[in-house]
Motif scaffolding. Structure first.
Motif, PDB file in Angstrom:
ATOM      1  N   GLU A   1       0.810  -1.220   0.000  1.00  0.00           N
ATOM      2  CA  GLU A   1       0.000   0.000   0.000  1.00  0.00           C
ATOM      3  C   GLU A   1       0.847   1.276   0.000  1.00  0.00           C
ATOM      4  N   LEU A   2       2.133   1.135   0.331  1.00  0.00           N
ATOM      5  CA  LEU A   2       3.014   2.298   0.421  1.00  0.00           C
ATOM      6  C   LEU A   2       3.959   2.349  -0.770  1.00  0.00           C
ATOM      7  N   SER A   3       4.033   3.509  -1.421  1.00  0.00           N
ATOM      8  CA  SER A   3       4.915   3.696  -2.568  1.00  0.00           C
ATOM      9  C   SER A   3       5.738   4.954  -2.343  1.00  0.00           C
ATOM     10  N   PRO A   4       7.010   4.813  -1.956  1.00  0.00           N
ATOM     11  CA  PRO A   4       7.850   6.002  -1.807  1.00  0.00           C
ATOM     12  C   PRO A   4       7.898   6.804  -3.100  1.00  0.00           C
ATOM     13  N   ALA A   5       7.804   8.113  -2.975  1.00  0.00           N
ATOM     14  CA  ALA A   5       7.830   9.017  -4.123  1.00  0.00           C
ATOM     15  C   ALA A   5       9.260   9.489  -4.366  1.00  0.00           C
ATOM     16  N   PRO A   6       9.541  10.053  -5.539  1.00  0.00           N
ATOM     17  CA  PRO A   6      10.855  10.659  -5.769  1.00  0.00           C
ATOM     18  C   PRO A   6      11.167  11.678  -4.676  1.00  0.00           C
ATOM     19  N   GLY A   7      12.346  11.584  -4.115  1.00  0.00           N
ATOM     20  CA  GLY A   7      12.726  12.456  -3.011  1.00  0.00           C
ATOM     21  C   GLY A   7      12.490  11.852  -1.644  1.00  0.00           C
ATOM     22  N   ASP A   8      11.637  10.825  -1.550  1.00  0.00           N
ATOM     23  CA  ASP A   8      11.478  10.098  -0.292  1.00  0.00           C
ATOM     24  C   ASP A   8      12.699   9.202  -0.073  1.00  0.00           C
ATOM     25  N   VAL A   9      12.889   8.762   1.155  1.00  0.00           N
ATOM     26  CA  VAL A   9      14.059   7.962   1.498  1.00  0.00           C
ATOM     27  C   VAL A   9      13.609   6.711   2.243  1.00  0.00           C
ATOM     28  N   VAL A  10      14.164   5.557   1.852  1.00  0.00           N
ATOM     29  CA  VAL A  10      13.919   4.285   2.542  1.00  0.00           C
ATOM     30  C   VAL A  10      15.253   3.788   3.081  1.00  0.00           C
ATOM     31  N   PHE A  11      15.281   3.394   4.348  1.00  0.00           N
ATOM     32  CA  PHE A  11      16.531   2.887   4.915  1.00  0.00           C
ATOM     33  C   PHE A  11      16.241   1.816   5.956  1.00  0.00           C
ATOM     34  N   VAL A  12      17.248   1.004   6.226  1.00  0.00           N
ATOM     35  CA  VAL A  12      17.149  -0.100   7.183  1.00  0.00           C
ATOM     36  C   VAL A  12      17.603   0.369   8.556  1.00  0.00           C
ATOM     37  N   LYS A  13      16.909  -0.100   9.568  1.00  0.00           N
ATOM     38  CA  LYS A  13      17.356   0.111  10.945  1.00  0.00           C
ATOM     39  C   LYS A  13      17.494  -1.232  11.643  1.00  0.00           C
ATOM     40  N   LYS A  14      18.301  -1.256  12.675  1.00  0.00           N
ATOM     41  CA  LYS A  14      18.574  -2.498  13.400  1.00  0.00           C
ATOM     42  C   LYS A  14      18.100  -2.449  14.855  1.00  0.00           C
ATOM     43  N   LYS A  15      17.649  -1.304  15.294  1.00  0.00           N
ATOM     44  CA  LYS A  15      17.205  -1.116  16.669  1.00  0.00           C
ATOM     45  C   LYS A  15      15.818  -0.483  16.672  1.00  0.00           C
ATOM     46  N   PRO A  16      15.165  -0.376  17.820  1.00  0.00           N
ATOM     47  CA  PRO A  16      13.794   0.145  17.829  1.00  0.00           C
ATOM     48  C   PRO A  16      13.647   1.552  17.259  1.00  0.00           C
ATOM     49  N   SER A  17      14.484   2.481  17.664  1.00  0.00           N
ATOM     50  CA  SER A  17      14.319   3.855  17.231  1.00  0.00           C
ATOM     51  C   SER A  17      14.712   4.046  15.770  1.00  0.00           C
ATOM     52  N   GLY A  18      13.936   4.862  15.063  1.00  0.00           N
ATOM     53  CA  GLY A  18      14.289   5.210  13.699  1.00  0.00           C
ATOM     54  C   GLY A  18      15.526   6.073  13.606  1.00  0.00           C
ATOM     55  N   PHE A  19      15.980   6.610  14.741  1.00  0.00           N
ATOM     56  CA  PHE A  19      17.178   7.449  14.767  1.00  0.00           C
ATOM     57  C   PHE A  19      18.453   6.654  15.044  1.00  0.00           C
ATOM     58  N   HIS A  20      18.355   5.569  15.804  1.00  0.00           N
ATOM     59  CA  HIS A  20      19.551   4.895  16.291  1.00  0.00           C
ATOM     60  C   HIS A  20      20.317   4.215  15.150  1.00  0.00           C
ATOM     61  N   GLY A  21      21.536   4.681  14.906  1.00  0.00           N
ATOM     62  CA  GLY A  21      22.387   4.060  13.905  1.00  0.00           C
ATOM     63  C   GLY A  21      21.917   4.240  12.477  1.00  0.00           C
ATOM     64  N   THR A  22      21.079   5.249  12.210  1.00  0.00           N
ATOM     65  CA  THR A  22      20.541   5.483  10.873  1.00  0.00           C
ATOM     66  C   THR A  22      20.884   6.905  10.429  1.00  0.00           C
ATOM     67  N   PRO A  23      20.655   7.227   9.142  1.00  0.00           N
ATOM     68  CA  PRO A  23      20.917   8.593   8.664  1.00  0.00           C
ATOM     69  C   PRO A  23      19.765   9.566   8.898  1.00  0.00           C
ATOM     70  N   LEU A  24      18.730   9.164   9.626  1.00  0.00           N
ATOM     71  CA  LEU A  24      17.521   9.991   9.729  1.00  0.00           C
ATOM     72  C   LEU A  24      17.809  11.381  10.266  1.00  0.00           C
TER      73      LEU A  24
END
Length: 241
Positions: free
Chosen positions: A133-156
């Motif tokens: 149901e979700l389609s990232p648009a041009p300019g959106d960003v998809v990335f993998v995380k390994k911990k609960p927070s979307g901030f921990h160890g990610t480029p967010l």
């Protein structure tokens, strides 16, 4: 700048869990004030993946499925994401996935088994994919995380800083785990956090309700999704939403 409306106490997801004594404590401490939206908003979609919502009639095959609760929330998330994309609001999508051998699972393995199933969150499996149901648009960003927070160890954090974002609308699942962790980190970095309660989900209703309460009490505005959609619909006046 837009301030969301304050929901009626009876309409809040945690209303049935609070006693009159609890309400007195909240009023005395003046908790739960609305912070509203700032000048620039982004949407952060947390782990809206197939393993989180399973398939109708086949949830027994998906060990972490949130079932119909998750699927209803995904429909709300998709509506909100499309509105954000139409308004030029940047969207960031996280995917939680683990190596098949568990090399990157860390301390989480002390609390739960590594599940060898293509319907879980192992990298390269169908379970780790975003829901269709979700389609990232041009300019959106998809990335993998390994911990609960979307901030921990990610480029967010870097992405939000680079785009001048001051407000994050956080959606996805699960409310008591990754949503809660992301909200707390967002507050720690001094972002305004907005949580539309129809667009987050959990496996356990009481965990969902109390986590929303804890976030709304001090770290986020938990609001009806209609408030967020109304914000996206406002004229942008030449600036990023």
């Amino acid at each position: 700048m837009n301030t969301p409306s304050t929901p009626s106490p009876a309409a809040l997801p945690w209303a049935d869990y609070l006693s009159e004594t609890d309400r007195t404590v909240l009023a005395r401490g003046k908790f739960g004030r609305r912070m509203g939206f700032g000048e620039r908003t982004a949407v952060v979609v947390i782990d809206a993946q197939k393993y989180m919502v399973g398939e109708s009639g086949r949830d027994a095959e998906w060990p972490s499925s949130c079932g119909d609760i998750g699927r209803r929330s995904v429909a709300a998330i998709a509506t909100l994401v499309r509105a954000a994309q139409d308004a030029g609001v940047p969207c960031f999508f996280t995917r939680f996935e683990l190596a098949a051998d568990g090399a990157d699972i860390g301390v989480y393995r002390r609390k739960r088994d590594l599940l060898q199933s293509p319907h879980w969150c192992l990298e390269g499996t169908v379970g780790a994919e975003l829901v269709p149901e979700l389609s990232p648009a041009p300019g959106d960003v998809v990335f993998v995380k390994k911990k609960p927070s979307g901030f921990h160890g990610t480029p967010l954090l870097g992405y939000l800083v680079e785009r001048g974002i001051d407000t994050v609308v956080i959606v996805g699942g699960a409310t008591s785990n990754c949503i809660r962790a992301t909200v707390f980190d967002a507050a720690s970095y001094n972002f305004r956090a907005i949580v539309p309660h129809e667009a987050v989900f959990d496996r356990i209703p009481v965990s969902h309700a109390i986590s929303l309460f804890d976030m709304d009490r001090q770290f986020a505005d938990v609001v009806p999704m209609a408030d967020v959609l109304a914000h996206f619909a406002q004229p942008r006046k030449g600036r990023t939403c």
